[in-house]
Scaffold this motif. Structure first.
Motif, PDB file in Angstrom:
ATOM      1  N   ARG A   1       1.198  -1.148   0.296  1.00  0.00           N
ATOM      2  CA  ARG A   1      -0.374   0.255   0.471  1.00  0.00           C
ATOM      3  C   ARG A   1       1.067   1.193  -0.192  1.00  0.00           C
ATOM      4  NH1 ARG A   1      -3.269  -2.561   3.497  1.00  0.00           N
ATOM      5  NH2 ARG A   1      -2.292  -2.000   5.392  1.00  0.00           N
ATOM      6  N   MET A   2       2.376   0.860   0.461  1.00  0.00           N
ATOM      7  CA  MET A   2       3.126   2.727   0.928  1.00  0.00           C
ATOM      8  C   MET A   2       4.087   2.673  -0.261  1.00  0.00           C
ATOM      9  SD  MET A   2       3.690   4.754   3.522  1.00  0.00           S
ATOM     10  CE  MET A   2       3.036   4.429   5.428  1.00  0.00           C
ATOM     11  N   PHE A   3       4.283   1.469  -1.096  1.00  0.00           N
ATOM     12  CA  PHE A   3       5.274   1.708  -1.922  1.00  0.00           C
ATOM     13  C   PHE A   3       4.653   1.037  -3.209  1.00  0.00           C
ATOM     14  CE2 PHE A   3       7.883   1.165   2.349  1.00  0.00           C
ATOM     15  CZ  PHE A   3       8.336   2.699   2.338  1.00  0.00           C
ATOM     16  N   HIS A   4       3.429   0.583  -3.152  1.00  0.00           N
ATOM     17  CA  HIS A   4       3.294   0.018  -4.966  1.00  0.00           C
ATOM     18  C   HIS A   4       4.182  -1.029  -5.049  1.00  0.00           C
ATOM     19  CE1 HIS A   4       0.368   3.785  -4.741  1.00  0.00           C
ATOM     20  NE2 HIS A   4       1.368   4.411  -4.989  1.00  0.00           N
ATOM     21  N   LEU A   5       4.356  -2.154  -3.815  1.00  0.00           N
ATOM     22  CA  LEU A   5       5.977  -2.871  -5.131  1.00  0.00           C
ATOM     23  C   LEU A   5       5.748  -3.760  -3.160  1.00  0.00           C
ATOM     24  CD1 LEU A   5       7.420  -3.934  -6.632  1.00  0.00           C
ATOM     25  CD2 LEU A   5       9.443  -2.716  -5.305  1.00  0.00           C
ATOM     26  N   GLN A   6       5.363  -5.388  -4.066  1.00  0.00           N
ATOM     27  CA  GLN A   6       5.666  -6.333  -2.989  1.00  0.00           C
ATOM     28  C   GLN A   6       6.629  -6.218  -2.449  1.00  0.00           C
ATOM     29  OE1 GLN A   6       3.475  -7.774  -1.294  1.00  0.00           O
ATOM     30  NE2 GLN A   6       0.980  -6.963  -2.709  1.00  0.00           N
ATOM     31  N   PRO A   7       6.917  -6.476  -1.146  1.00  0.00           N
ATOM     32  CA  PRO A   7       9.089  -6.729  -0.392  1.00  0.00           C
ATOM     33  C   PRO A   7       9.522  -7.773  -1.194  1.00  0.00           C
ATOM     34  CG  PRO A   7       7.413  -6.487   1.488  1.00  0.00           C
ATOM     35  CD  PRO A   7       6.233  -6.803   0.399  1.00  0.00           C
ATOM     36  N   ALA A   8       9.061  -9.336  -2.338  1.00  0.00           N
ATOM     37  CA  ALA A   8       9.493  -9.821  -2.502  1.00  0.00           C
ATOM     38  C   ALA A   8      10.258  -9.570  -3.746  1.00  0.00           C
ATOM     39  CB  ALA A   8       8.791 -11.341  -3.221  1.00  0.00           C
ATOM     40  N   GLN A   9       9.098  -8.714  -4.487  1.00  0.00           N
ATOM     41  CA  GLN A   9       9.809  -8.004  -6.058  1.00  0.00           C
ATOM     42  C   GLN A   9      11.170  -7.135  -5.924  1.00  0.00           C
ATOM     43  OE1 GLN A   9       5.968  -6.497  -6.842  1.00  0.00           O
ATOM     44  NE2 GLN A   9       5.235  -7.812  -8.269  1.00  0.00           N
ATOM     45  N   GLU A  10      10.627  -6.200  -4.495  1.00  0.00           N
ATOM     46  CA  GLU A  10      11.311  -5.139  -3.980  1.00  0.00           C
ATOM     47  C   GLU A  10      12.958  -5.980  -4.074  1.00  0.00           C
ATOM     48  OE1 GLU A  10      12.053  -1.879  -3.811  1.00  0.00           O
ATOM     49  OE2 GLU A  10      10.922  -1.780  -2.173  1.00  0.00           O
ATOM     50  N   LEU A  11      12.940  -6.923  -2.818  1.00  0.00           N
ATOM     51  CA  LEU A  11      14.375  -7.922  -3.046  1.00  0.00           C
ATOM     52  C   LEU A  11      14.466  -8.758  -4.197  1.00  0.00           C
ATOM     53  CD1 LEU A  11      16.151  -9.347  -0.688  1.00  0.00           C
ATOM     54  CD2 LEU A  11      14.347 -11.165  -0.806  1.00  0.00           C
ATOM     55  N   ALA A  12      14.036  -9.274  -4.656  1.00  0.00           N
ATOM     56  CA  ALA A  12      14.470  -9.331  -6.128  1.00  0.00           C
ATOM     57  C   ALA A  12      14.968  -8.256  -7.083  1.00  0.00           C
ATOM     58  CB  ALA A  12      12.505 -10.500  -7.077  1.00  0.00           C
ATOM     59  N   ARG A  13      14.156  -7.247  -6.678  1.00  0.00           N
ATOM     60  CA  ARG A  13      15.113  -5.810  -7.320  1.00  0.00           C
ATOM     61  C   ARG A  13      16.756  -5.694  -7.547  1.00  0.00           C
ATOM     62  NH1 ARG A  13      11.094  -0.887  -8.556  1.00  0.00           N
ATOM     63  NH2 ARG A  13       9.651  -2.181 -10.426  1.00  0.00           N
ATOM     64  N   ALA A  14      17.119  -6.205  -5.639  1.00  0.00           N
ATOM     65  CA  ALA A  14      18.190  -5.635  -5.736  1.00  0.00           C
ATOM     66  C   ALA A  14      19.226  -6.640  -5.532  1.00  0.00           C
ATOM     67  CB  ALA A  14      18.161  -5.892  -3.799  1.00  0.00           C
ATOM     68  N   LEU A  15      18.354  -7.782  -5.860  1.00  0.00           N
ATOM     69  CA  LEU A  15      19.408  -9.139  -5.849  1.00  0.00           C
ATOM     70  C   LEU A  15      19.773  -9.487  -7.502  1.00  0.00           C
ATOM     71  CD1 LEU A  15      18.684 -11.509  -3.152  1.00  0.00           C
ATOM     72  CD2 LEU A  15      20.415  -9.958  -3.052  1.00  0.00           C
TER      73      LEU A  15
END
Length: 328
Positions: A299-313
């Protein structure tokens, strides 16, 4: 030059020169993070559009001053006062300002160098120059503030029609003097209003309560102290804490803590290294209900945490990973 469109609030906030600050999104927003900037040599104009409601803390650099004008519909409060159409917030060098918006806001702002400001101040009789070094809300009249707003917007229109309009020193310096004078006249009028004495001064000033409270919250996120000890660490009652945070941020300390924790998790996910997991990162911040956290994060960042982690890795999120639930 067209307005710059930024992918997120961090790039947007970091693009503003002359001020050190932190921005935190606090709610949902689908709009763009947009900033139009006009450099005029010693004075810079900004027209910004926030993409979501935010909290903000920041201070201008040494030798830099600022004026912040909230445009209609923004619902902006800075240093505990609503920024209306009859005033603006004045920012002094190295003095921290706190504030928040209840909805995605639009604003106009002016960044002054000390040289430009003091040169024009010397032309205005009976102006209290020491007052320029205090961060405060300047309240005058709708007409006076509207004149400043019109000058800024007109400068952007002129630059759009003729990109070289301010290249020559003559027109540029004339405009800078006119705008700076209009701002200083508001200072002069506001400074002439009698102050109203207030009874019952709190044991600690509101700014100090919030400063200590934010410092304790940051330490608690690093695992150095318990968040629940905040009244003791600050030296104020829970009621005083709640009132100070509500005045400056529009929320209670616990709500501020939860927002800071979400942003801390986001930062950790974005800087993740091979072997890091969502569970491991969240556990650093005392978060164990991953499903609830994932919903709040999306809701806050328009992205799921798993997607954020996958982007970083640099990888695709695996099916069934925590926080990969589809958005509704």
């Amino acid at each position: 030059m067209p307005a710059l469109i930024f992918p997120d609030f961090e790039a947007y906030s970091n693009s503003v020169d002359g001020i050190d600050g932190e921005m935190r999104v606090t709610g949902h927003g689908d709009g763009p993070w947009s900033l139009n900037v006009l450099e005029l040599g010693g004075l810079t104009l900004l027209h910004g559009i926030d993409g979501a409601p935010v909290l903000y803390r920041g201070a201008p650099h040494e030798g830099r001053f600022g004026a912040y004008l909230s445009l209609p519909g923004s619902e902006t409060e800075l240093d505990g006062q609503r920024v209306g159409d009859d005033g603006f917030t004045w920012l002094a060098p190295r003095v921290e300002l706190q504030g928040f918006t209840r909805v995605p806001a639009t604003f106009l702002a002016i960044d002054f160098t000390e040289r430009v400001l003091l040169e024009q101040a010397s032309q205005i009789e009976a102006l209290d120059v020491t007052g320029l070094y205090r961060t405060r809300n300047i309240v005058t009249t709708t007409a006076m503030v509207g004149h400043i707003s019109a000058l800024i917007q007109r400068a952007f229109e002129v630059r759009e029609a003729r990109p070289d309009a301010f290249v020559d020193a003559g027109p540029r310096l004339a405009f800078v003097a006119q705008l700076t004078s209009a701002v200083l006249q508001c200072h002069q009028r506001a400074g002439s209003e009698p102050s109203i004495a207030k009874r019952g001064r709190p044991p600690l000033p509101r700014r100090e309560i919030v400063r200590r409270g934010v410092e304790h919250i940051q330490r608690s996120l690093r695992g150095e102290v318990a968040f629940s000890d905040i009244p003791f660490a600050v030296g104020a009652s829970q009621r005083s804490l709640n009132r100070a945070f509500d005045d400056l941020f529009g929320m209670a300390p616990h709500h501020f803590y939860l927002i800071e924790r979400l942003h801390a998790i986001r930062s950790a996910l974005r800087s993740a290294r091979p072997g890091d997991t969502i569970t491991g990162i969240c556990s650093r911040f005392g978060v164990w209900d991953l499903g609830r956290m994932a919903a709040q994060y999306a809701r806050m960042f328009h992205l799921q945490p798993a997607q954020e982690l996958a982007r970083a890795l640099g990888a695709k999120p695996t099916a069934g990973a925590a926080g990969t639930g589809r958005r509704r």
